[in-house]
Design a protein around this motif. Structure first.
Motif, PDB file in Angstrom:
ATOM      1  N   SER A 159      -8.881 -56.631 -30.495  1.00 60.68           N
ATOM      2  CA  SER A 159     -10.281 -56.465 -30.124  1.00 60.68           C
ATOM      3  C   SER A 159     -10.840 -57.740 -29.491  1.00 60.68           C
ATOM      4  CB  SER A 159     -11.103 -56.084 -31.364  1.00 60.68           C
ATOM      5  OG  SER A 159     -10.625 -54.883 -31.937  1.00 60.68           O
ATOM      6  N   TRP A 160     -10.387 -58.887 -29.969  1.00 61.95           N
ATOM      7  CA  TRP A 160     -10.861 -60.151 -29.396  1.00 61.95           C
ATOM      8  C   TRP A 160     -10.414 -60.295 -27.944  1.00 61.95           C
ATOM      9  CZ3 TRP A 160      -9.515 -65.703 -31.555  1.00 61.95           C
ATOM     10  CH2 TRP A 160     -10.326 -66.639 -30.908  1.00 61.95           C
ATOM     11  N   VAL A 161      -9.152 -60.000 -27.665  1.00 63.16           N
ATOM     12  CA  VAL A 161      -8.663 -60.070 -26.287  1.00 63.16           C
ATOM     13  C   VAL A 161      -9.386 -59.043 -25.410  1.00 63.16           C
ATOM     14  CG1 VAL A 161      -6.637 -59.719 -24.816  1.00 63.16           C
ATOM     15  CG2 VAL A 161      -6.423 -60.992 -26.954  1.00 63.16           C
TER      16      VAL A 161
ATOM     17  N   VAL B   8     -13.426 -57.997 -21.161  1.00 61.38           N
ATOM     18  CA  VAL B   8     -14.656 -57.369 -20.669  1.00 61.38           C
ATOM     19  C   VAL B   8     -15.639 -58.422 -20.180  1.00 61.38           C
ATOM     20  CG1 VAL B   8     -16.668 -56.003 -21.371  1.00 61.38           C
ATOM     21  CG2 VAL B   8     -14.377 -55.324 -22.100  1.00 61.38           C
ATOM     22  N   GLN B   9     -15.765 -59.516 -20.922  1.00 57.47           N
ATOM     23  CA  GLN B   9     -16.671 -60.583 -20.493  1.00 57.47           C
ATOM     24  C   GLN B   9     -16.251 -61.168 -19.149  1.00 57.47           C
ATOM     25  OE1 GLN B   9     -16.804 -63.305 -23.870  1.00 57.47           O
ATOM     26  NE2 GLN B   9     -18.858 -62.572 -24.374  1.00 57.47           N
ATOM     27  N   GLU B  10     -14.966 -61.409 -18.978  1.00 54.98           N
ATOM     28  CA  GLU B  10     -14.487 -61.951 -17.706  1.00 54.98           C
ATOM     29  C   GLU B  10     -14.636 -60.937 -16.567  1.00 54.98           C
ATOM     30  OE1 GLU B  10     -10.497 -63.112 -18.389  1.00 54.98           O
ATOM     31  OE2 GLU B  10     -10.997 -64.773 -19.745  1.00 54.98           O
ATOM     32  N   PHE B  11     -14.475 -59.672 -16.882  1.00 55.19           N
ATOM     33  CA  PHE B  11     -14.555 -58.649 -15.840  1.00 55.19           C
ATOM     34  C   PHE B  11     -15.972 -58.533 -15.277  1.00 55.19           C
ATOM     35  CE2 PHE B  11     -14.864 -54.367 -14.138  1.00 55.19           C
ATOM     36  CZ  PHE B  11     -13.659 -54.219 -13.466  1.00 55.19           C
ATOM     37  N   TRP B  12     -16.989 -58.687 -16.150  1.00 56.89           N
ATOM     38  CA  TRP B  12     -18.385 -58.548 -15.725  1.00 56.89           C
ATOM     39  C   TRP B  12     -19.076 -59.896 -15.553  1.00 56.89           C
ATOM     40  CZ3 TRP B  12     -19.281 -53.961 -13.932  1.00 56.89           C
ATOM     41  CH2 TRP B  12     -18.659 -52.847 -14.484  1.00 56.89           C
ATOM     42  N   ASP B  13     -18.296 -60.966 -15.455  1.00 59.26           N
ATOM     43  CA  ASP B  13     -18.887 -62.291 -15.255  1.00 59.26           C
ATOM     44  C   ASP B  13     -19.427 -62.405 -13.823  1.00 59.26           C
ATOM     45  OD1 ASP B  13     -19.665 -64.906 -15.341  1.00 59.26           O
ATOM     46  OD2 ASP B  13     -17.701 -65.714 -15.897  1.00 59.26           O
ATOM     47  N   GLU B  14     -20.729 -62.608 -13.712  1.00 61.68           N
ATOM     48  CA  GLU B  14     -21.353 -62.687 -12.387  1.00 61.68           C
ATOM     49  C   GLU B  14     -21.058 -63.996 -11.682  1.00 61.68           C
ATOM     50  OE1 GLU B  14     -25.467 -62.015 -13.000  1.00 61.68           O
ATOM     51  OE2 GLU B  14     -25.241 -59.875 -13.535  1.00 61.68           O
ATOM     52  N   ASN B  15     -20.595 -65.006 -12.405  1.00 60.86           N
ATOM     53  CA  ASN B  15     -20.277 -66.294 -11.787  1.00 60.86           C
ATOM     54  C   ASN B  15     -18.963 -66.265 -11.011  1.00 60.86           C
ATOM     55  OD1 ASN B  15     -22.616 -67.481 -12.896  1.00 60.86           O
ATOM     56  ND2 ASN B  15     -21.542 -67.853 -14.831  1.00 60.86           N
ATOM     57  N   ILE B  16     -18.144 -65.260 -11.261  1.00 59.98           N
ATOM     58  CA  ILE B  16     -16.871 -65.137 -10.552  1.00 59.98           C
ATOM     59  C   ILE B  16     -17.108 -64.338  -9.276  1.00 59.98           C
ATOM     60  CG2 ILE B  16     -14.504 -64.280 -10.683  1.00 59.98           C
ATOM     61  CD1 ILE B  16     -14.616 -64.599 -13.688  1.00 59.98           C
ATOM     62  N   PRO B  17     -16.679 -64.837  -8.129  1.00 63.04           N
ATOM     63  CA  PRO B  17     -16.862 -64.085  -6.873  1.00 63.04           C
ATOM     64  C   PRO B  17     -16.182 -62.723  -6.918  1.00 63.04           C
ATOM     65  CG  PRO B  17     -16.223 -66.357  -6.436  1.00 63.04           C
ATOM     66  CD  PRO B  17     -16.055 -66.150  -7.907  1.00 63.04           C
ATOM     67  N   ASP B  18     -16.734 -61.776  -6.159  1.00 68.58           N
ATOM     68  CA  ASP B  18     -16.207 -60.414  -6.169  1.00 68.58           C
ATOM     69  C   ASP B  18     -14.811 -60.317  -5.565  1.00 68.58           C
ATOM     70  OD1 ASP B  18     -18.551 -59.586  -7.328  1.00 68.58           O
ATOM     71  OD2 ASP B  18     -19.510 -59.049  -5.415  1.00 68.58           O
TER      72      ASP B  18
ATOM     73  N   VAL C  44     -12.389 -62.262  -6.152  1.00 65.53           N
ATOM     74  CA  VAL C  44     -11.376 -62.712  -7.119  1.00 65.53           C
ATOM     75  C   VAL C  44     -10.921 -61.517  -7.958  1.00 65.53           C
ATOM     76  CG1 VAL C  44     -10.906 -64.232  -9.081  1.00 65.53           C
ATOM     77  CG2 VAL C  44     -12.362 -65.019  -7.191  1.00 65.53           C
ATOM     78  N   PRO C  45      -9.625 -61.269  -8.095  1.00 59.55           N
ATOM     79  CA  PRO C  45      -9.143 -60.141  -8.917  1.00 59.55           C
ATOM     80  C   PRO C  45      -9.540 -60.323 -10.390  1.00 59.55           C
ATOM     81  CG  PRO C  45      -7.412 -60.960  -7.471  1.00 59.55           C
ATOM     82  CD  PRO C  45      -8.526 -61.956  -7.402  1.00 59.55           C
ATOM     83  N   ARG C  46      -9.776 -59.211 -11.049  1.00 54.93           N
ATOM     84  CA  ARG C  46     -10.190 -59.223 -12.458  1.00 54.93           C
ATOM     85  C   ARG C  46      -9.103 -58.608 -13.337  1.00 54.93           C
ATOM     86  NH1 ARG C  46     -15.895 -59.963 -12.277  1.00 54.93           N
ATOM     87  NH2 ARG C  46     -16.337 -60.749 -10.191  1.00 54.93           N
ATOM     88  N   TRP C  47      -8.943 -59.207 -14.495  1.00 52.61           N
ATOM     89  CA  TRP C  47      -8.001 -58.659 -15.471  1.00 52.61           C
ATOM     90  C   TRP C  47      -8.588 -57.405 -16.100  1.00 52.61           C
ATOM     91  CZ3 TRP C  47      -3.103 -60.268 -15.913  1.00 52.61           C
ATOM     92  CH2 TRP C  47      -2.775 -61.543 -15.467  1.00 52.61           C
ATOM     93  N   ASP C  48      -7.717 -56.462 -16.446  1.00 54.10           N
ATOM     94  CA  ASP C  48      -8.124 -55.210 -17.081  1.00 54.10           C
ATOM     95  C   ASP C  48      -7.320 -55.004 -18.368  1.00 54.10           C
ATOM     96  OD1 ASP C  48      -9.375 -52.840 -17.566  1.00 54.10           O
ATOM     97  OD2 ASP C  48      -8.842 -51.906 -15.655  1.00 54.10           O
ATOM     98  N   PHE C  49      -7.703 -53.982 -19.147  1.00 54.20           N
ATOM     99  CA  PHE C  49      -7.000 -53.684 -20.395  1.00 54.20           C
ATOM    100  C   PHE C  49      -5.550 -53.314 -20.110  1.00 54.20           C
ATOM    101  CE2 PHE C  49     -11.018 -52.201 -22.855  1.00 54.20           C
ATOM    102  CZ  PHE C  49     -11.453 -53.513 -22.871  1.00 54.20           C
ATOM    103  N   GLY C  50      -4.647 -53.853 -20.953  1.00 57.30           N
ATOM    104  CA  GLY C  50      -3.247 -53.480 -20.882  1.00 57.30           C
ATOM    105  C   GLY C  50      -2.888 -52.447 -21.938  1.00 57.30           C
ATOM    106  N   GLU C  51      -1.721 -51.863 -21.786  1.00 51.14           N
ATOM    107  CA  GLU C  51      -1.289 -50.809 -22.721  1.00 51.14           C
ATOM    108  C   GLU C  51      -1.101 -51.339 -24.138  1.00 51.14           C
ATOM    109  OE1 GLU C  51       0.033 -51.530 -19.859  1.00 51.14           O
ATOM    110  OE2 GLU C  51      -0.086 -49.738 -18.575  1.00 51.14           O
ATOM    111  N   ALA C  52      -0.772 -52.621 -24.285  1.00 42.92           N
ATOM    112  CA  ALA C  52      -0.533 -53.176 -25.617  1.00 42.92           C
ATOM    113  C   ALA C  52      -1.785 -53.160 -26.485  1.00 42.92           C
ATOM    114  CB  ALA C  52       0.002 -54.609 -25.503  1.00 42.92           C
ATOM    115  N   LEU C  53      -2.963 -53.240 -25.868  1.00 40.43           N
ATOM    116  CA  LEU C  53      -4.201 -53.216 -26.647  1.00 40.43           C
ATOM    117  C   LEU C  53      -4.378 -51.874 -27.352  1.00 40.43           C
ATOM    118  CD1 LEU C  53      -6.708 -55.016 -24.234  1.00 40.43           C
ATOM    119  CD2 LEU C  53      -5.277 -55.999 -26.041  1.00 40.43           C
ATOM    120  N   PHE C  54      -4.093 -50.796 -26.653  1.00 44.77           N
ATOM    121  CA  PHE C  54      -4.238 -49.467 -27.247  1.00 44.77           C
ATOM    122  C   PHE C  54      -3.169 -49.232 -28.325  1.00 44.77           C
ATOM    123  CE2 PHE C  54      -5.865 -49.289 -22.904  1.00 44.77           C
ATOM    124  CZ  PHE C  54      -7.154 -48.810 -23.125  1.00 44.77           C
TER     125      PHE C  54
END
Length: 217
Positions: free
Chosen positions: A138-140, A145-155, A157-167
């Motif tokens: 849950s922490w990862v 999610v915080q990094e994905f919706w961070d407005e300080n990062i230019p659009d 720049v690729p964003r990390w998403d959930f991986g299968e290991a989390l589920f």
């Protein structure tokens, strides 16, 4: 009926906990904690786990590289390693203890109180194992999610998403908690186990036979 369902609940709790422990170990070593799709090259998918980062190419397969330094990892990945190791260890110990406390196991049939304690302690270890598996996953996920919706990062720049290991990790924690709950429910039952009744009747018969032999002239 409770006497019939109690061994079934114990066996179900052990099997569900075993499934959760296997999934927890699998989550620890899967490199798909985070996924990254590159818009410039859609044929490549980058993944990151607790131990290595990998790139999946449609033609070249998967290539992985281990992290060089533990201290160079982000805080959530460093602590997730420790928590997942603790989850796997406590789950293994819970399987060993609760296995010896099963009613279907003939070892220690006359020591029902000790077997109940083993089941109770094993169930508590499964709870701890499940919680310590859910927390790092849950922490990862939260940091992703915080990094994905961070407005300080230019659009761009690729964003990390959930991986299968989390589920897989969430499912592992749920199975461990459910298995521990089933075991603890059987311990809280006040019904008397048939084996203890059988031994009590046998002891009474032995006492009666001894009294008869003593009263005979």
């Amino acid at each position: 009926m409770a006497l019939v369902y109690q061994p079934v609940m114990q066996l179900s709790g052990i099997l569900v906990s075993l499934l959760g422990w296997v999934l927890s170990c699998l989550t620890t070593y899967l490199p798909q904690w985070k996924n990254l799709n590159l818009e410039l090259n859609e044929l490549e998918i980058w993944t990151m786990g607790l131990w290595q980062a990998c790139v999946v190419q449609e033609e070249g397969g998967m290539q992985c590289k281990d992290f060089d330094s533990f201290l160079a990892l982000p805080p959530e990945l460093r602590i997730s390693r420790i928590l997942m190791f603790f989850s796997n260890g406590s789950g293994l110990l819970g399987l060993l203890l609760s296995g010896f406390g099963l009613d279907c196991l003939k070892i220690g049939e006359r020591q029902q109180e000790q077997k109940k304690r083993l089941l109770l302690f094993g169930g508590m270890l499964f709870w701890i194992s499940g919680i310590t598996a859910i927390v790092p996953v849950s922490w990862v996920a939260h940091s992703t999610v915080q990094e994905f919706w961070d407005e300080n990062i230019p659009d761009i720049v690729p964003r990390w998403d959930f991986g299968e290991a989390l589920f897989v990790g969430w499912l592992a924690g749920f199975c461990l908690i459910l298995g521990g709950s089933l075991l603890n429910c059987t311990v809280c039952s006040t019904e008397v186990h048939p084996s203890s009744v059988r031994y009590a009747v046998a002891e009474q018969q032995d006492q009666c036979q001894c009294l008869e032999t003593e009263t005979r002239p």
